[in-house]
Design an enzyme around this catalytic site. Structure first.
Site, PDB file in Angstrom:
ATOM      1  N   HIS A  44       4.783  18.094   2.771  1.00  0.00           N
ATOM      2  CA  HIS A  44       4.805  17.706   1.359  1.00  0.00           C
ATOM      3  C   HIS A  44       3.670  18.318   0.544  1.00  0.00           C
ATOM      4  CE1 HIS A  44       6.768  13.848   3.137  1.00  0.00           C
ATOM      5  NE2 HIS A  44       7.661  14.799   2.963  1.00  0.00           N
ATOM      6  N   HIS A  61       7.312  11.174  -0.146  1.00  0.00           N
ATOM      7  CA  HIS A  61       7.906  12.498   0.058  1.00  0.00           C
ATOM      8  C   HIS A  61       8.200  13.113  -1.317  1.00  0.00           C
ATOM      9  CE1 HIS A  61       9.101  11.257   4.326  1.00  0.00           C
ATOM     10  NE2 HIS A  61       8.574  10.187   3.762  1.00  0.00           N
TER      11      HIS A  61
END
Ligand SMILES: Cc1cc2nc3c(=O)[nH]c(=O)nc-3n(C[C@H](O)[C@H](O)[C@H](O)COP(=O)(O)OP(=O)(O)OC[C@H]3O[C@@H](n4cnc5c(N)ncnc54)[C@H](O)[C@@H]3O)c2cc1C
Ligand SMILES: *[C@@H]1O[C@H](CO)[C@@H](O)[C@H](O)[C@H]1NC(C)=O
Ligand SMILES: *[C@@H]1O[C@H](CO)[C@@H](O)[C@H](O)[C@H]1NC(C)=O
Ligand SMILES: *[C@@H]1O[C@H](CO)[C@@H](O)[C@H](O)[C@H]1NC(C)=O
Ligand SMILES: *[C@@H]1O[C@H](CO)[C@@H](O)[C@H](O)[C@H]1NC(C)=O
Ligand SMILES: *[C@@H]1O[C@H](CO)[C@@H](O)[C@H](O)[C@H]1NC(C)=O
Ligand SMILES: *[C@@H]1O[C@H](CO)[C@@H](O)[C@H](O)[C@H]1NC(C)=O
Ligand SMILES: *[C@@H]1O[C@H](CO)[C@@H](O)[C@H](O)[C@H]1NC(C)=O
Ligand SMILES: *[C@@H]1O[C@H](CO)[C@@H](O)[C@H](O)[C@H]1NC(C)=O
Ligand SMILES: *[C@@H]1O[C@H](CO)[C@@H](O)[C@H](O)[C@H]1NC(C)=O
Ligand SMILES: *[C@@H]1O[C@H](CO)[C@@H](O)[C@H](O)[C@H]1NC(C)=O
Ligand SMILES: *[C@@H]1O[C@H](CO)[C@@H](O)[C@H](O)[C@H]1NC(C)=O
Ligand SMILES: *[C@@H]1O[C@H](CO)[C@@H](O)[C@H](O)[C@H]1NC(C)=O
Length: 599
Positions: free
Chosen positions: A534, A578
């Site tokens: 991420h 996320h």
């Protein structure tokens, strides 16, 4: 004769490609034009979103240049259960520089190398982060358009809420009032019930305190334990940006072309520099064969970089847009001094903690028993049901660290309703399991890290691999918070419901306990932490008059003309979860900004 095994969407797609003289090209010589209104670099999560929205206006011609190949031949990417295996064929194969904070390890940094980009290879978790995350975007850019409330229409344009694959009764598992039925990209609750589902929530009931049920973590307030939502269709298929925003109804548009296997090296400046607006960058240089000729296309309106957190700053640096001193040192002609390009790389460290369990009902046999795999794969192909419609995770949870840590190091999170830690239970081993045993895992991620890293180049060859240094654990908060994530996890598995189910810890985790010393916990983290995949922030947006940052609040590259960036590199801070849902929201808003600026 192959048609039997080709998914319906692919048949439809292939027939369109033949009927309309192909909107998806593999060869430059076949492209009908070399000048488009908009040229989008990178057919990934954000790039395809922008391409799809801009071509709603039939007046605009759009070309997408994608380095990877088609997603249509890559059926395994559509099967959610297979998402935890790295498929190198569809990856850029990046590794990081040696990480001091990880005991000098270099780690793998996956990035999608295929149409759809990372949305074609990711874990499909649909997490917006917290309202505070976006309100911080608004505060640092001085533009209220980036606040949680202002972004709601764009979140809604992206999300298409669908029933889960097994159509189970979902009442009480989400809050319908915070979801959209009218967007483009499918989102659903998990479509396969796991044997661990009742235990996961029973533990929450038994423990209380920070372990509490949260009906919907996508409401802006994510703290607690919730049912997981994923970008998976009601047919149990991955919903990538290639499958959704480039679905047959969009890709058939005459004003939208995609060129695959087109690796962009640089954006090229106009001949002269305008003293008020700077250079215009409306030419894009690329190659289809890295040892072959350099090719070029032009944009009459704008070039939009959507190459992602590594690709976009890499192209800027190759083009002479970055820290002029650093570029001069390696022999690149500096054109625009923007020292923030590639800086403030921000990733979330994380790891999978594995347990052996007293059950044969995990998903591990799918990989060990060919007959079973064939059975569940056949079910998946025929009815879109069964265990392959999920990755094996049905819940997600978020926590804040103990206040004492915040007193000591400061609080890197965006606000009191934002988590520092994420924990995810999975009813399987990570990837292919060992020959024996049945597994349960708890992933722990640091979702609000304080450390920052860099993306730099060390070569005048635009196709040389850039240096990726995430700077894991360079800020002392981060190693302390990861230590705390283990303590939260041990507290969680101490709930009575896990007695007799969890047999032991597995692998490098086997001797680590709740009462292990700080040093033991830190060593375990340093030796095992990897990327959550991420990263953000390498071309960050900042206020128009800020003395740092790469793009302004309208995502235009500062100090030049004709060039915007739309992808995860523009996040000024990582959102506390996320990153695909925020990337989609940013791309939806960017498309509206671009349309408005050419009205
Ligand atoms: C393995 C993995 C698992 C993940 N799991 C999740 C998850 O479960 N949930 C979640 O929310 N997020 C997840 N993420 C993160 C999320 O997918 C990304 O943050 C998001 O997709 C980033 O979108 P983007 O548009 O910035 O970049 P991308 O989607 O990566 O798109 C960039 C595109 O540009 C292309 N490109 C790059 N350089 C060039 C060049 N020079 N020339 C031409 N084309 C180029 C790439 O090939 C790619 O197609 C995961 C990511 C990975 C890699
Ligand atoms: C399911 O379909 C895919 C794609 O057509 C094919 O590759 C795979 O072999 C099929 N699996 C089974 C078990 O039929
Ligand atoms: C990554 O490696 C695989 C082979 O393992 C290869 O097929 C793929 O093309 C590589 N990716 C890139 C961007 O070179
Ligand atoms: C990591 O590398 C640095 C610099 O090369 C060295 O000083 C340090 O001792 C190494 N650390 C470990 C744990 O090996
Ligand atoms: C669905 O579940 C809810 C909550 O458990 C329950 O109240 C409702 O009656 C169920 N609906 C159906 C159609 O079974
Ligand atoms: C510079 O750009 C401005 C704004 O677009 C324009 O008005 C001006 O004519 C340009 N100057 C030159 C020398 O091209
Ligand atoms: C693209 O623009 C450049 C100037 O930046 C010009 O030299 C070139 O001829 C243009 N190419 C096309 C195909 O128009
Ligand atoms: C990194 O981001 C911070 C804000 O978090 C900012 O103050 C700083 O200037 C940025 N650094 C660079 C080099 O852009
Ligand atoms: C493999 O799976 C098949 C189908 O579910 C089952 O009948 C068989 O018993 C399994 N074999 C083993 C060794 O577990
Ligand atoms: C927080 O840390 C303090 C000091 O280390 C400790 O006394 C307290 O019990 C901790 N609180 C929680 C909820 O763990
Ligand atoms: C950068 O390139 C130079 C020359 O090729 C090399 O000596 C140096 O080790 C490289 N630095 C890194 C960090 O890779
Ligand atoms: C495994 O579970 C069964 C009940 O399902 C129980 O009888 C047995 O004691 C458990 N084994 C261990 C080692 O806890
Ligand atoms: C755990 O402890 C045992 C006994 O001391 C040892 O044999 C084993 O190697 C240790 N495992 C790890 C991963 O350190």
């Amino acid at each position: 004769m192959l048609l039997k095994s080709v998914p319906v969407s692919a048949i439809f797609y292939l027939s369109i490609v033949t009927l309309c003289h192909a909107a998806v090209y593999s060869s430059f010589s076949d492209l009908p034009s070399k000048v488009y209104d908009f040229v989008i670099v990178g057919g990934g999560t954000a790039g395809n979103t922008v391409a799809s929205r801009l071509t709603e206006n039939p007046e605009y011609s759009v070309l997408v240049l994608e380095a990877g190949g088609t997603n249509i031949d890559a059926y395994q990417l559509d099967v959610p259960f297979f998402a935890l295996d790295i498929k190198f064929q569809y990856d850029w194969n990046f590794t990081t520089t040696l990480q001091l904070g990880l005991n000098n390890r270099s780690i793998f940094m996956p990035r999608g190398f295929v149409l759809g980009g990372s949305s074609s290879v990711n874990g499909m978790f649909y997490t917006r982060g917290s309202a505070d995350d976006y309100d911080r975007f608004a505060a640092v850019t001085g533009d209220d358009g980036w606040s949680w409330n202002s972004l709601q229409p764009y979140i809604a344009k992206n999300e298409k809420w669908e029933p889960p694959a097994n159509r189970h009764n979902t009442t009480g598992q989400f809050n319908p009032s915070v979801h959209s039925l009218t967007g483009v990209n499918a989102v659903s609750l998990s479509g396969y019930s796991q044997s661990t589902d009742p235990m996961v929530f029973e533990a929450v009931n038994q423990l209380g305190g920070i372990f509490h049920f949260n009906e919907d973590y996508n409401s802006g307030s994510p703290l607690g334990f919730s049912w997981l939502q994923s970008t998976i269709t009601t047919e149990g298929r991955r919903s990538s940006s290639a499958m959704s925003y480039l679905a047959p109804e969009y890709i058939k548009r005459k004003n939208l072309d995609v060129l695959l296997h087109a690796r962009v090296s640089r954006v090229l400046p106009s001949v002269s520099r305008n003293s008020s607006t700077g250079y215009a960058f409306r030419s894009v240089e690329f190659a289809q064969d890295l040892n072959g000729p350099l090719l070029q296309v032009n944009a009459s309106k704008e070039v939009i970089l959507s190459g992602g957190v590594i690709g976009s700053p890499h192209i800027l640096l190759n083009s002479g847009i970055g820290d002029s001193d650093e570029l001069s040192k390696i022999g690149i002609n500096p054109l625009v001094n923007l020292p923030s390009v590639g800086k403030n790389f921000s990733d979330q460290p994380g790891l999978a903690n594995l347990f052996l369990v007293n059950s044969t009902k995990t998903n591990d046999d799918i990989y060990r028993n060919a007959t079973l795999l064939d059975e569940v794969y056949t079910e998946f192909n025929k009815s879109g049901m069964g265990p392959l419609v999920d990755i094996g995770a049905n819940q997600i949870s978020f926590f804040r660290v103990n206040e004492s840590l915040l007193g000591k190091y400061g609080d890197p999170s965006s606000g009191k309703n934002s988590p520092h830690i994420e924990m995810v239970p999975l009813n399987r081993f990570f990837g292919k399991p060992p020959p024996t045993g049945y597994y349960f895992q708890l992933w722990s991620y640091l979702v609000s890290p304080a450390s920052r890293g860099t993306l730099t180049i060390n070569s005048t060859n635009p196709f040389a691999t850039p240096l990726i240094n995430p700077g894991y654990f360079t800020h002392p908060f981060d190693i302390a918070a990861m230590r705390e994530s283990l303590r939260i996890m041990f507290q969680y598995v101490s709930a009575p419901v896990w007695e007799g189910y969890i047999l032991s810890q597995y692998g490098p985790f086997e001797n680590v306990t709740a009462s292990s010393s700080d040093d033991v916990l830190d060593e375990y983290n340093r030796n095992n932490v990897g990327t959550s995949s991420h990263p953000v922030g390498t071309a960050a947006m900042s206020a128009t008059d800020a003395d740092y940052g790469v793009v302004d609040p309208d995502l235009r590259v500062k100090g030049v003309e004709g060039l915007r960036i739309v992808d995860a590199s523009v996040f000024p801070f990582v959102t506390s979860a996320h990153t695909q849902a925020p990337t989609y929201a940013i791309a939806e808003k960017a498309a509206a900004l671009i349309k408005a600026s050419w009205m």
